[in-house]
Write a protein that holds these residues in place. Structure first.
Motif, PDB file in Angstrom:
ATOM      1  N   LYS A  19       0.813  -1.221   0.000  1.00  0.00           N
ATOM      2  CA  LYS A  19       0.000   0.000   0.000  1.00  0.00           C
ATOM      3  C   LYS A  19       0.844   1.268   0.000  1.00  0.00           C
ATOM      4  O   LYS A  19       0.459   2.286  -0.559  1.00  0.00           O
ATOM      5  N   SER A  20       1.977   1.217   0.678  1.00  0.00           N
ATOM      6  CA  SER A  20       2.857   2.388   0.704  1.00  0.00           C
ATOM      7  C   SER A  20       4.246   1.972   1.142  1.00  0.00           C
ATOM      8  O   SER A  20       4.465   0.854   1.628  1.00  0.00           O
ATOM      9  N   LEU A  21       5.163   2.898   0.967  1.00  0.00           N
ATOM     10  CA  LEU A  21       6.573   2.655   1.284  1.00  0.00           C
ATOM     11  C   LEU A  21       7.089   3.851   2.074  1.00  0.00           C
ATOM     12  O   LEU A  21       6.942   4.992   1.652  1.00  0.00           O
ATOM     13  N   THR A  22       7.674   3.588   3.248  1.00  0.00           N
ATOM     14  CA  THR A  22       8.322   4.650   4.024  1.00  0.00           C
ATOM     15  C   THR A  22       9.800   4.311   4.107  1.00  0.00           C
ATOM     16  O   THR A  22      10.171   3.241   4.595  1.00  0.00           O
TER      17      THR A  22
ATOM     18  N   ILE B  59      16.353  -0.442  -9.225  1.00  0.00           N
ATOM     19  CA  ILE B  59      15.029  -0.601  -8.626  1.00  0.00           C
ATOM     20  C   ILE B  59      14.278   0.728  -8.512  1.00  0.00           C
ATOM     21  O   ILE B  59      13.070   0.802  -8.785  1.00  0.00           O
ATOM     22  N   TYR B  60      14.971   1.800  -8.123  1.00  0.00           N
ATOM     23  CA  TYR B  60      14.301   3.081  -7.846  1.00  0.00           C
ATOM     24  C   TYR B  60      13.351   3.542  -8.959  1.00  0.00           C
ATOM     25  O   TYR B  60      12.221   3.924  -8.671  1.00  0.00           O
ATOM     26  N   PRO B  61      13.760   3.500 -10.238  1.00  0.00           N
ATOM     27  CA  PRO B  61      12.840   3.987 -11.285  1.00  0.00           C
ATOM     28  C   PRO B  61      11.596   3.106 -11.445  1.00  0.00           C
ATOM     29  O   PRO B  61      10.614   3.519 -12.055  1.00  0.00           O
ATOM     30  N   GLN B  62      11.639   1.882 -10.909  1.00  0.00           N
ATOM     31  CA  GLN B  62      10.493   0.964 -11.037  1.00  0.00           C
ATOM     32  C   GLN B  62       9.476   1.136  -9.904  1.00  0.00           C
ATOM     33  O   GLN B  62       8.423   0.506  -9.905  1.00  0.00           O
ATOM     34  N   MET B  63       9.799   1.981  -8.940  1.00  0.00           N
ATOM     35  CA  MET B  63       8.947   2.140  -7.763  1.00  0.00           C
ATOM     36  C   MET B  63       7.870   3.183  -8.014  1.00  0.00           C
ATOM     37  O   MET B  63       8.177   4.349  -8.217  1.00  0.00           O
ATOM     38  N   ASP B  64       6.597   2.747  -8.034  1.00  0.00           N
ATOM     39  CA  ASP B  64       5.543   3.726  -8.300  1.00  0.00           C
ATOM     40  C   ASP B  64       4.410   3.669  -7.273  1.00  0.00           C
ATOM     41  O   ASP B  64       3.253   3.941  -7.581  1.00  0.00           O
ATOM     42  N   LEU B  65       4.768   3.339  -6.046  1.00  0.00           N
ATOM     43  CA  LEU B  65       3.798   3.338  -4.950  1.00  0.00           C
ATOM     44  C   LEU B  65       3.918   4.647  -4.164  1.00  0.00           C
ATOM     45  O   LEU B  65       4.952   5.308  -4.239  1.00  0.00           O
ATOM     46  N   PRO B  66       2.902   5.018  -3.381  1.00  0.00           N
ATOM     47  CA  PRO B  66       3.051   6.184  -2.504  1.00  0.00           C
ATOM     48  C   PRO B  66       4.290   6.016  -1.623  1.00  0.00           C
ATOM     49  O   PRO B  66       4.456   4.970  -0.974  1.00  0.00           O
ATOM     50  N   THR B  67       5.187   6.995  -1.637  1.00  0.00           N
ATOM     51  CA  THR B  67       6.462   6.864  -0.942  1.00  0.00           C
ATOM     52  C   THR B  67       6.769   8.085  -0.083  1.00  0.00           C
ATOM     53  O   THR B  67       6.684   9.216  -0.547  1.00  0.00           O
ATOM     54  N   LEU B  68       7.125   7.822   1.175  1.00  0.00           N
ATOM     55  CA  LEU B  68       7.573   8.867   2.097  1.00  0.00           C
ATOM     56  C   LEU B  68       9.070   8.680   2.309  1.00  0.00           C
ATOM     57  O   LEU B  68       9.519   7.596   2.694  1.00  0.00           O
ATOM     58  N   ILE B  69       9.840   9.731   2.035  1.00  0.00           N
ATOM     59  CA  ILE B  69      11.302   9.691   2.153  1.00  0.00           C
ATOM     60  C   ILE B  69      11.705  10.544   3.353  1.00  0.00           C
ATOM     61  O   ILE B  69      11.423  11.738   3.393  1.00  0.00           O
ATOM     62  N   VAL B  70      12.342   9.919   4.338  1.00  0.00           N
ATOM     63  CA  VAL B  70      12.754  10.634   5.556  1.00  0.00           C
ATOM     64  C   VAL B  70      14.278  10.647   5.630  1.00  0.00           C
ATOM     65  O   VAL B  70      14.919   9.587   5.509  1.00  0.00           O
ATOM     66  N   GLN B  71      14.860  11.824   5.815  1.00  0.00           N
ATOM     67  CA  GLN B  71      16.324  11.950   5.836  1.00  0.00           C
ATOM     68  C   GLN B  71      16.752  12.937   6.916  1.00  0.00           C
ATOM     69  O   GLN B  71      16.223  14.051   6.995  1.00  0.00           O
TER      70      GLN B  71
ATOM     71  N   MET C  28       8.171  13.325  13.476  1.00  0.00           N
ATOM     72  CA  MET C  28       8.346  12.434  12.319  1.00  0.00           C
ATOM     73  C   MET C  28       7.346  11.275  12.390  1.00  0.00           C
ATOM     74  O   MET C  28       6.726  10.911  11.390  1.00  0.00           O
ATOM     75  N   MET C  29       7.164  10.711  13.581  1.00  0.00           N
ATOM     76  CA  MET C  29       6.272   9.557  13.730  1.00  0.00           C
ATOM     77  C   MET C  29       4.830   9.938  13.427  1.00  0.00           C
ATOM     78  O   MET C  29       4.089   9.164  12.808  1.00  0.00           O
ATOM     79  N   ARG C  30       4.434  11.139  13.811  1.00  0.00           N
ATOM     80  CA  ARG C  30       3.076  11.605  13.482  1.00  0.00           C
ATOM     81  C   ARG C  30       2.906  11.755  11.966  1.00  0.00           C
ATOM     82  O   ARG C  30       1.849  11.435  11.419  1.00  0.00           O
ATOM     83  N   GLU C  31       3.965  12.236  11.302  1.00  0.00           N
ATOM     84  CA  GLU C  31       3.935  12.365   9.819  1.00  0.00           C
ATOM     85  C   GLU C  31       3.779  10.990   9.160  1.00  0.00           C
ATOM     86  O   GLU C  31       3.032  10.829   8.199  1.00  0.00           O
ATOM     87  N   VAL C  32       4.523  10.004   9.672  1.00  0.00           N
ATOM     88  CA  VAL C  32       4.460   8.642   9.108  1.00  0.00           C
ATOM     89  C   VAL C  32       3.043   8.082   9.282  1.00  0.00           C
ATOM     90  O   VAL C  32       2.472   7.505   8.348  1.00  0.00           O
ATOM     91  N   LEU C  33       2.476   8.269  10.479  1.00  0.00           N
ATOM     92  CA  LEU C  33       1.120   7.769  10.735  1.00  0.00           C
ATOM     93  C   LEU C  33       0.116   8.409   9.778  1.00  0.00           C
ATOM     94  O   LEU C  33      -0.723   7.712   9.183  1.00  0.00           O
ATOM     95  N   GLN C  34       0.228   9.709   9.603  1.00  0.00           N
ATOM     96  CA  GLN C  34      -0.680  10.434   8.703  1.00  0.00           C
ATOM     97  C   GLN C  34      -0.518   9.929   7.261  1.00  0.00           C
ATOM     98  O   GLN C  34      -1.500   9.719   6.544  1.00  0.00           O
ATOM     99  N   PHE C  35       0.740   9.714   6.853  1.00  0.00           N
ATOM    100  CA  PHE C  35       1.031   9.225   5.501  1.00  0.00           C
ATOM    101  C   PHE C  35       0.411   7.841   5.287  1.00  0.00           C
ATOM    102  O   PHE C  35      -0.210   7.577   4.253  1.00  0.00           O
TER     103      PHE C  35
END
Length: 222
Positions: free
Chosen positions: A97-100, A152-164, A209-216
């Motif tokens: 469903k999604s990728l974090t 792999i990266y260009p093949q990824m088309d799911l909702p994605t949250l990137i945290v850095q 950050m954890m609240r953002e992940v939950l919302q995402f």
């Protein structure tokens, strides 16, 4: 319906790396599943006898088990676990469903660069102790996984949250921007943690950050 989340920890690490986030999501109506990658959590020889295929396979086994109990899964990977999650998101696209992605080592720093960025003697000693006990073969396997992930990266088309974390001493800061540009998903979100290092789940900024992940995750549940 409850969201099912599979967490994948990092190279030479363990479940403790992502425990604060898995516990937080577990307390907010998510089914949080953590596990230990093959060869991790034991002795140096256990790590020596494992390889990147084994790490991926142990994560895939956990995902397969979870998918017998639920329609779809949200994948959350930390560091090397983010690379493994990326591979699984392509392989099991219809069921993810999604990728974090937390602290993804797209461009890991080499040991000389790391020592330069650490600064504090205590951090340097800790780093040398940890990596001094890591078998060279395991480090090579990690580097191969890093290289293979570029396909792999260009093949990824799911909702994605990137945290850095901006102060990450193991991963070059440009990793987040590269992922944002390269991942083909129409829904990408980047969260930069200004005061955080590599361990984004163990930082003063972690609660936000954890609240953002939950919302995402909640917004990607359908």
């Amino acid at each position: 319906m409850m969201n099912s989340c599979l967490f994948i920890h990092g190279f030479t690490g363990g479940e403790y790396e992502i425990a604060p986030l898995s516990q937080f999501l577990g307390a907010h109506d998510c089914l949080s599943r953590t596990f230990t990658l093959q060869g991790h959590g034991g002795s140096r020889s256990d790590l020596l006898q494992s390889d990147r295929q084994g790490w991926r396979q142990s994560a895939e086994d956990e995902l397969s088990t979870l998918l017998t109990r639920t329609e779809g899964v949200h994948l959350i990977g930390f560091s090397t676990g983010a690379l493994i999650a990326s591979h699984l998101s392509v392989q099991y696209k219809a069921r993810i469903k999604s990728l974090t992605l937390l602290s993804t080592p797209v461009f890991p720093l080499n040991p000389v660069q790391i020592l330069r960025t650490l600064g504090q003697p205590a951090m340097i000693r800790n780093y040398i102790r940890k990596w001094g006990s890591t078998p060279a073969k395991a480090t090579r396997e990690f580097q191969r996984l890093v290289r293979e992930s570029f396909e792999i990266y260009p093949q990824m088309d799911l909702p994605t949250l990137i945290v850095q974390g901006k102060r990450d001493h193991l991963v070059k800061f440009k990793s987040a921007g590269y992922l944002e540009q390269t991942i083909s998903s129409g829904r990408k979100q980047v969260l930069i943690m200004e005061k955080s290092g590599h361990m984004v789940c163990h930082s003063e900024e972690s609660p936000a950050m954890m609240r953002e992940v939950l919302q995402f995750i909640r917004s990607s549940g359908h």
